[in-house]
Design a protein around this motif. Sequence first.
Motif, short mmCIF file in Angstrom:
data_model
loop_
_atom_site.label_atom_id
_atom_site.label_comp_id
_atom_site.label_asym_id
_atom_site.label_seq_id
_atom_site.Cartn_x
_atom_site.Cartn_y
_atom_site.Cartn_z
N SER A 191 0.81 -1.22 0.00
CA SER A 191 0.00 0.00 0.00
C SER A 191 0.85 1.27 0.00
N SER A 192 2.14 1.13 0.25
CA SER A 192 2.98 2.33 0.35
C SER A 192 4.14 2.33 -0.64
N ILE A 193 4.30 1.28 -1.43
CA ILE A 193 5.45 1.16 -2.32
C ILE A 193 5.02 0.94 -3.77
N ARG A 194 5.72 1.61 -4.68
CA ARG A 194 5.58 1.35 -6.11
C ARG A 194 6.92 0.81 -6.61
N VAL A 195 6.88 -0.31 -7.32
CA VAL A 195 8.10 -0.93 -7.82
C VAL A 195 8.14 -0.84 -9.34
N THR A 196 9.26 -0.36 -9.86
CA THR A 196 9.46 -0.29 -11.31
C THR A 196 10.76 -1.01 -11.68
N VAL A 197 10.87 -1.34 -12.96
CA VAL A 197 12.05 -2.06 -13.47
C VAL A 197 12.85 -1.12 -14.36
N GLN A 198 14.15 -1.09 -14.17
CA GLN A 198 15.05 -0.30 -15.01
C GLN A 198 16.03 -1.24 -15.71
N ARG A 199 16.15 -1.08 -17.00
CA ARG A 199 17.18 -1.82 -17.75
C ARG A 199 18.50 -1.07 -17.62
N VAL A 200 19.59 -1.81 -17.53
CA VAL A 200 20.93 -1.20 -17.42
C VAL A 200 21.86 -1.91 -18.39
N GLY A 208 5.19 -10.56 2.07
CA GLY A 208 3.82 -10.07 2.13
C GLY A 208 3.12 -10.19 0.80
N GLY A 209 2.30 -9.17 0.49
CA GLY A 209 1.55 -9.19 -0.76
C GLY A 209 2.44 -8.97 -1.97
N ARG A 210 1.89 -9.21 -3.13
CA ARG A 210 2.64 -9.15 -4.38
C ARG A 210 2.40 -7.82 -5.09
N LEU A 211 3.47 -7.29 -5.66
CA LEU A 211 3.42 -6.13 -6.55
C LEU A 211 3.92 -6.58 -7.92
N ASP A 212 3.26 -6.17 -8.99
CA ASP A 212 3.68 -6.51 -10.34
C ASP A 212 4.42 -5.34 -10.96
N ALA A 213 5.65 -5.58 -11.36
CA ALA A 213 6.48 -4.55 -11.98
C ALA A 213 6.65 -4.87 -13.46
N LYS A 214 6.14 -4.00 -14.32
CA LYS A 214 6.24 -4.22 -15.76
C LYS A 214 7.67 -3.97 -16.26
N VAL A 215 8.09 -4.80 -17.17
CA VAL A 215 9.44 -4.68 -17.75
C VAL A 215 9.36 -3.78 -18.97
N PRO A 216 10.09 -2.65 -18.99
CA PRO A 216 10.09 -1.79 -20.16
C PRO A 216 10.80 -2.48 -21.34
N GLY A 217 10.23 -2.31 -22.51
CA GLY A 217 10.83 -2.94 -23.69
C GLY A 217 10.79 -4.45 -23.62
N ALA A 218 9.75 -4.99 -22.99
CA ALA A 218 9.62 -6.45 -22.85
C ALA A 218 9.63 -7.10 -24.25
N PRO A 219 10.06 -8.37 -24.32
CA PRO A 219 10.29 -9.25 -23.18
C PRO A 219 11.72 -9.17 -22.62
#
Length: 238
Positions: free
Chosen positions: A106-115, A204-215
């Motif tokens: 409820s307090s966190i947003r997770v994102t994916v960064q390519r490096v 705890g609960g699950r957060l879904d983080a979308k992968v940029p430029g997937a797959p």
Amino acid sequence: MPKSASARLITLATVTAAAALSLTACAGGGGVKASGPGVSVAPSASTQSTGPTTTGTGTTGTGGTTASDTADRTTTVKPGQGSAPSRSHTGTGTTSASGLATCGTSSIRVTVQRVTRPINHVVLQATNTSSRACALYGYPDLKFSEHQQAVTAVMDGSQPQAVVTLAPGASGYASVMTEGEDTYPTERVSVIGVYLQDRSGAAGGRLDAKVPGAPLYVEEEGAAVSYWQPTLSDALTW
């Protein structure tokens, strides 16, 4: 005996006695060194060593850092600080995290960064979207597909000295190695399932983080993730 001879003997005896008394007095004072036969002069108290006696605990102590120690200490990250290429963080690293809320879904947003470096890596960025600070415990438990048998392994040695604490708007980071040294089956991943841990290490609960430029191509059995780090540069060392 003639009177004059008797007088001389009396005078000589008087002088001898006086000399003996004088020598005894001087020897008792301790300030005169005597080397004559039968004379023994002890050193005075002022010439004896009376150095301080030192007592202490030496180098005994608890020493070392355990996982439970880490769970009780925090490194606070403020907004705009996490991306700085520096290991200097706000806070002393000794603040107790036990009174802080756990960073949850409820307090966190997770994102994916390519490096580009390290190769075969992506970075997870966890941002505190709430209005109060929270503790980002442990490392993210990851799931790349529904048929994955176990959560992703953690990178050995990546545990920081303190729990990452996020001020409102601040971010923590974790590095994800997508391929291991051995060859494993590869999955095409467009979303990474992220489970946040609490203070005990439970997910705890699950957060879904979308992968940029997937797959994103991931070897599920060879992948590994680092502990949460206070800066992007720290995460990229793993």
